[in-house]
Structures are given as C-alpha cells and as structure tokens.
Design a protein around this motif. Structure first.
Motif, PDB file in Angstrom:
ATOM      1  N   THR A  16       0.853  -1.188   0.000  1.00  0.00           N
ATOM      2  CA  THR A  16       0.000   0.000   0.000  1.00  0.00           C
ATOM      3  C   THR A  16       0.891   1.241   0.000  1.00  0.00           C
ATOM      4  OG1 THR A  16      -0.075   0.150   2.417  1.00  0.00           O
ATOM      5  CG2 THR A  16      -1.781  -1.189   1.366  1.00  0.00           C
ATOM      6  N   THR A  17       0.326   2.342  -0.425  1.00  0.00           N
ATOM      7  CA  THR A  17       1.111   3.577  -0.487  1.00  0.00           C
ATOM      8  C   THR A  17       1.611   3.991   0.895  1.00  0.00           C
ATOM      9  OG1 THR A  17      -0.948   4.850  -0.406  1.00  0.00           O
ATOM     10  CG2 THR A  17       0.023   4.453  -2.574  1.00  0.00           C
ATOM     11  N   GLN A  18       0.888   3.619   1.955  1.00  0.00           N
ATOM     12  CA  GLN A  18       1.333   3.966   3.309  1.00  0.00           C
ATOM     13  C   GLN A  18       2.659   3.289   3.664  1.00  0.00           C
ATOM     14  OE1 GLN A  18      -1.732   2.926   2.496  1.00  0.00           O
ATOM     15  NE2 GLN A  18      -3.295   3.987   3.676  1.00  0.00           N
ATOM     16  N   TRP A  19       2.933   2.116   3.098  1.00  0.00           N
ATOM     17  CA  TRP A  19       4.152   1.363   3.404  1.00  0.00           C
ATOM     18  C   TRP A  19       5.258   1.543   2.370  1.00  0.00           C
ATOM     19  CZ3 TRP A  19       5.472  -0.837   7.837  1.00  0.00           C
ATOM     20  CH2 TRP A  19       4.455  -1.073   8.759  1.00  0.00           C
TER      21      TRP A  19
END
Length: 189
Positions: free
Chosen positions: A21-24
């Motif tokens: 995911t973009t968060q990671w």
C-alpha cells in the motif's frame, strides 16, 4: 516443468507485490536502498574491531569485500546468462505489478544481487560474532529477509530471484567464513 515453476513464480510475485500500500511504500524504499544499511555496516565494523582488534578487522573487511564482489558478479553473470526480464520491464506484467520507485534498475532480474549480498553479509557476520554479540544473528537474518522481500514489494524482482539470491549469498558466506578461519589460523594466529 520449468514453465510451471515460472508461472507459479509470477503468480506469487503478483500476489505479494499487490499486498503493498502507499502507506508502506516509503518504508520499503528505505529498506531496499543500499545506503540505508550503512549504519548497520558501521555497527558490524565496530563489533568486529571490539572483538578482534584492528589487524583482524582489516582482514575481515577484505574478506567481506571479496564476498560481496563474488556475490555481486555471480548475480550479473546469471542475469546476462538467463536474461529473464525484470517484472517492471516485462510488458505482459507491467499492468499487474505495482512499481514503487520510478527507476526499475537493469533489464534482467535473475537473481537478486540485493538478496544475495544482504544474506552474504548477514551470514558471514552471524558466524563471526555469534558468540560475541547476543541476538545479533537473529537481527541480521531478519534484516536480510526484509531487504530480500523489499525487492518483491517494489516490483523489481520475482520471488525465485530473491530465493536464489538468498541461497547463493548464504553459501558464499559459509565458504568465505571458512576461508577466513583458515587464513586466521595460518597467518594471523
């Protein structure tokens, strides 16, 4: 048989890569960046110096340089021998794989030099410092797994590339460590 293995490798890449995911993404970009390991390498040098002294640490650095050169060049030899495109360069996969960083790297992927080099360093220092620094071996192996997985996460290597790199890096480290111990007994005593 080989086609079946390659198909499973592609399926596993798509599955693992698309878990991201973009968060990671930022975290995995740091993990995969070879320069982010410099503090770890400095710490390993410190431990080597503290436990073996300056003369042996210089020899250790020479053996590590030889180990990384062998691991890295073997990876290049395999890449240009097998010529398996990286997932990010394979047009049939580009729309299925999340490419996390803008640059994909070289054209070929088999096998991962990042995985090979990180497992080589982790294995060599695990053997070298196993009786000297508690839990270091576990930390190094976990770090090597993270580096290896990061190559799948960012979309530049297949799982088989990473697995092969990890195995070859480990084998090279075992051989190199045995050569170091032999050298140490014969010349450094």
């Amino acid at each position: 048989m080989i086609e079946s293995i390659i198909d499973k490798d592609i399926e596993l890449l798509i599955f693992l890569n698309n878990l991201g995911t973009t968060q990671w993404d930022g975290f995995w970009l740091i993990v995969t960046n070879k320069f982010s390991a410099i503090p770890l390498y400095l710490l390993l040098l410190y431990f080597a110096f503290k436990n073996y002294g300056l003369k042996k640490t210089v020899i250790i650095v020479l053996f590590i340089a030889l180990l990384i050169a062998a691991s890295d060049q073997t990876s290049n030899l395999f890449k240009y021998g097998f010529k398996r495109l990286r997932p990010c360069h394979d047009e049939s996969l580009q729309h299925l794989v999340r490419l996390v960083k803008s640059r994909c790297g070289g054209l070929y992927s088999y096998f991962s030099a990042h995985a090979s080099n990180s497992f080589a360093v982790a294995t060599f220092f695990s053997f070298l410092l196993k009786d000297k620094v508690k839990y270091l071996s576990y930390i190094l192996i976990i770090w090597a797994f993270f580096v290896a997985y990061s190559r799948i996460y960012i979309g530049v290597h297949f799982p088989l590339d990473v697995l092969t790199g990890a195995v070859i890096g480990t084998i090279y480290a075992i051989v190199c460590f045995k050569l170091f111990k032999l050298f140490e007994r014969k010349f450094i005593a």
